[in-house]
Motif scaffolding. Structure first.
Motif, short mmCIF file in Angstrom:
data_model
loop_
_atom_site.label_atom_id
_atom_site.label_comp_id
_atom_site.label_asym_id
_atom_site.label_seq_id
_atom_site.Cartn_x
_atom_site.Cartn_y
_atom_site.Cartn_z
N ASN A 146 23.83 27.64 26.51
CA ASN A 146 25.07 27.13 25.93
C ASN A 146 25.41 27.90 24.67
O ASN A 146 24.53 28.26 23.90
N THR A 191 27.01 26.88 21.95
CA THR A 191 26.61 26.11 20.77
C THR A 191 25.15 25.68 20.94
O THR A 191 24.83 24.87 21.81
N LYS A 192 24.29 26.25 20.11
CA LYS A 192 22.85 26.09 20.26
C LYS A 192 22.42 24.61 20.15
O LYS A 192 21.53 24.17 20.87
N SER A 193 23.07 23.85 19.24
CA SER A 193 22.64 22.48 18.98
C SER A 193 22.73 21.61 20.23
O SER A 193 21.92 20.70 20.41
N VAL A 194 23.70 21.88 21.09
CA VAL A 194 23.83 21.10 22.32
C VAL A 194 22.64 21.36 23.24
O VAL A 194 22.06 20.43 23.82
N GLU A 242 19.72 22.32 22.29
CA GLU A 242 18.53 21.71 21.66
C GLU A 242 18.48 20.21 21.94
O GLU A 242 17.43 19.64 22.21
N HIS A 243 19.66 19.59 21.88
CA HIS A 243 19.78 18.16 22.19
C HIS A 243 19.36 17.91 23.65
O HIS A 243 18.60 16.97 23.95
N ARG A 297 15.59 18.17 23.97
CA ARG A 297 14.93 16.97 23.41
C ARG A 297 14.98 15.80 24.39
O ARG A 297 14.05 15.02 24.51
N ILE A 322 15.50 26.32 26.81
CA ILE A 322 16.77 26.86 26.32
C ILE A 322 16.80 28.34 26.65
O ILE A 322 15.89 29.08 26.26
N ASP A 356 27.21 14.85 26.51
CA ASP A 356 26.81 13.44 26.56
C ASP A 356 27.57 12.64 27.61
O ASP A 356 27.11 11.60 28.07
#
Lengths: 276, 276
Positions: free
Chosen positions: B31, B33-36, B38-39, B42, B49, B127
């Motif tokens: 992705n 956007t890295k944070s997505v 990572e989410h 988790r 990733i 989400d």
């Protein structure tokens, strides 16, 4: 109370079934075709098969026939209705019906309170009726000058049989809003499925085809009457709709991405603001 | 198998969630956007990733980005894709996308099989993804010259994650049918809610308002792209729809009950014949 239901189609049938399932009221069923009333009695969804003369026993009479047939029925049988009792209809249009029924109420000495149960199915007839058809639905009341107490009696009965919202309105507001919320979707659904592509949709369709086309499975005789008797508000809403479709059409045709995105975003915003 | 999912929006997110919930395949999430990502890691909805370089490990790569972004991604990162592996997209339009991806598959030595998961929601983002989004839905495949075995591998995977129908089609048929089954309802929904009556609908509306307006809650950026890249079939279907609305409109305007009833009855018959 003794409640007479005239016309045992899907709506009248649902009234009988909901009254027996959710209240202790005594239900008199009146229907032109006798066999349907007999069937309803055997099922226990009415307590008695009535005739127009039985209206002299009823505290509330609910006439759930086609709109004009309702007026005709009262004209013909008004003399049997108990003085001071409440009469309501179930018509999906109100400007044409309410004044006639108000006049008849004065002539025959009953109290007319207009109402429109906002519920239905793509099926007709008594057997399509359902004791839970009205659960959570809107019950629109056009008091049309009826006294407060009579309006309250009808509103409370609506709550008892499952309606979730009671909305007081005028015949004019009713017909304008119904043109938008109910009649336009029915016009659209029919216009949509008349595309030559429709019979080939299987496998290519998901929720949006299903939802837009659903109400095309229409009772053409009833809805023709409803559309024609609500001609002005409905044609006005159709003109608005047509202009909005045309704007989107032109933006696509002209490959004007900015305008197209703006138009779609406006639609998105309306839904967002309504919290839908 | 190792499966790479590129683009963790609602569709990519649903692929990851469905793969983890219903299969034992190893899922690599890629992705921008890295944070997505990572989410997602988790939550356990991806196993790893990935970066474009990770595509060298994947047996199947599913690119679920906007249509043109998918082509751009493959153009830029095709050199990392494992030779002989399967690449599919998730684009809602096919004539514009498939020839470009077929050409890129020859250049970079992978097998391109076009596909379109016929599922969605009026929400966006990872989400909103759902492991059961594809349950019972149609999975449209445009083989575009791919070998039979590769097509079968993709079809079997679709069945594993819940799809109920696999339909083979051509980019041309796909785009013509999607214009009717999916794009027209989205145009209609937006045009409909732009009526000045819409904000006042509460209390006056039932199922038909809800159903027709539902998809107006649209991703305007994505759908503008989809509409413009499917301009010809969509404008043709809009012209058909407009003519059908106009016929009904005229019958109402002229109080021509016979024609009106006939038109509505035709709609009813289409639904009856489809058994809907």
């Amino acid at each position: 109370m003794k409640i007479a239901v005239v016309g045992l189609g899907i709506i009248g049938g649902s009234y009988c079934k909901a009254l027996k399932a959710h209240t202790n009221h005594y239900v008199i069923g009146i229907n032109r075709t006798k066999s349907v009333a007999e069937h309803a009695l055997r099922l226990g969804t009415i307590d008695e098969i009535g005739t127009p003369e039985s209206l002299g026993d009823a505290d509330i009479t609910i006439v759930s026939t086609y709109p004009q047939a309702c007026v005709d029925f009262i004209k013909e049988n008004g003399q049997y209705i108990k003085k001071g009792s409440i009469v309501t209809d179930a018509a999906g249009i109100k400007r044409k019906i309410c004044p006639q029924l108000t006049e008849l109420s004065q002539k025959f000495g009953f109290v007319y309170v207009g109402s429109h149960p906002m519920a239905g199915k793509e099926k007709n007839g008594f057997d399509a009726g359902d004791e839970n058809l009205f659960m959570g639905a809107s019950f629109l009341i056009t008091p049309c000058g009826a006294d407060h107490d009579s309006v309250n009696v009808l509103a409370k009965l609506a709550i008892e049989i499952g309606f979730g919202t009671i909305k007081m309105t005028t015949p004019e507001e009713h017909d304008r809003m119904i043109a938008f919320t109910s009649q336009i979707p029915h016009v659209l659904a029919c216009a949509y499925v008349l595309s030559p592509s429709c019979p080939n949709h299987v496998g290519f369709s998901a929720g949006s085809y299903r939802d837009v086309s659903r109400v095309a499975n229409i009772n053409s005789k009833l809805w023709s009457e409803l559309f024609l008797e609500n001609k002005e508000p409905l044609t006005e809403e159709l003109e608005v709709l047509y202009r909005n479709i045309l704007e989107i059409y032109k933006a696509i045709k002209n490959e004007d991405k900015e305008t197209l995105t703006e138009l779609l975003e406006k639609g998105h915003q309306v839904k967002q603001q309504l919290g839908e």
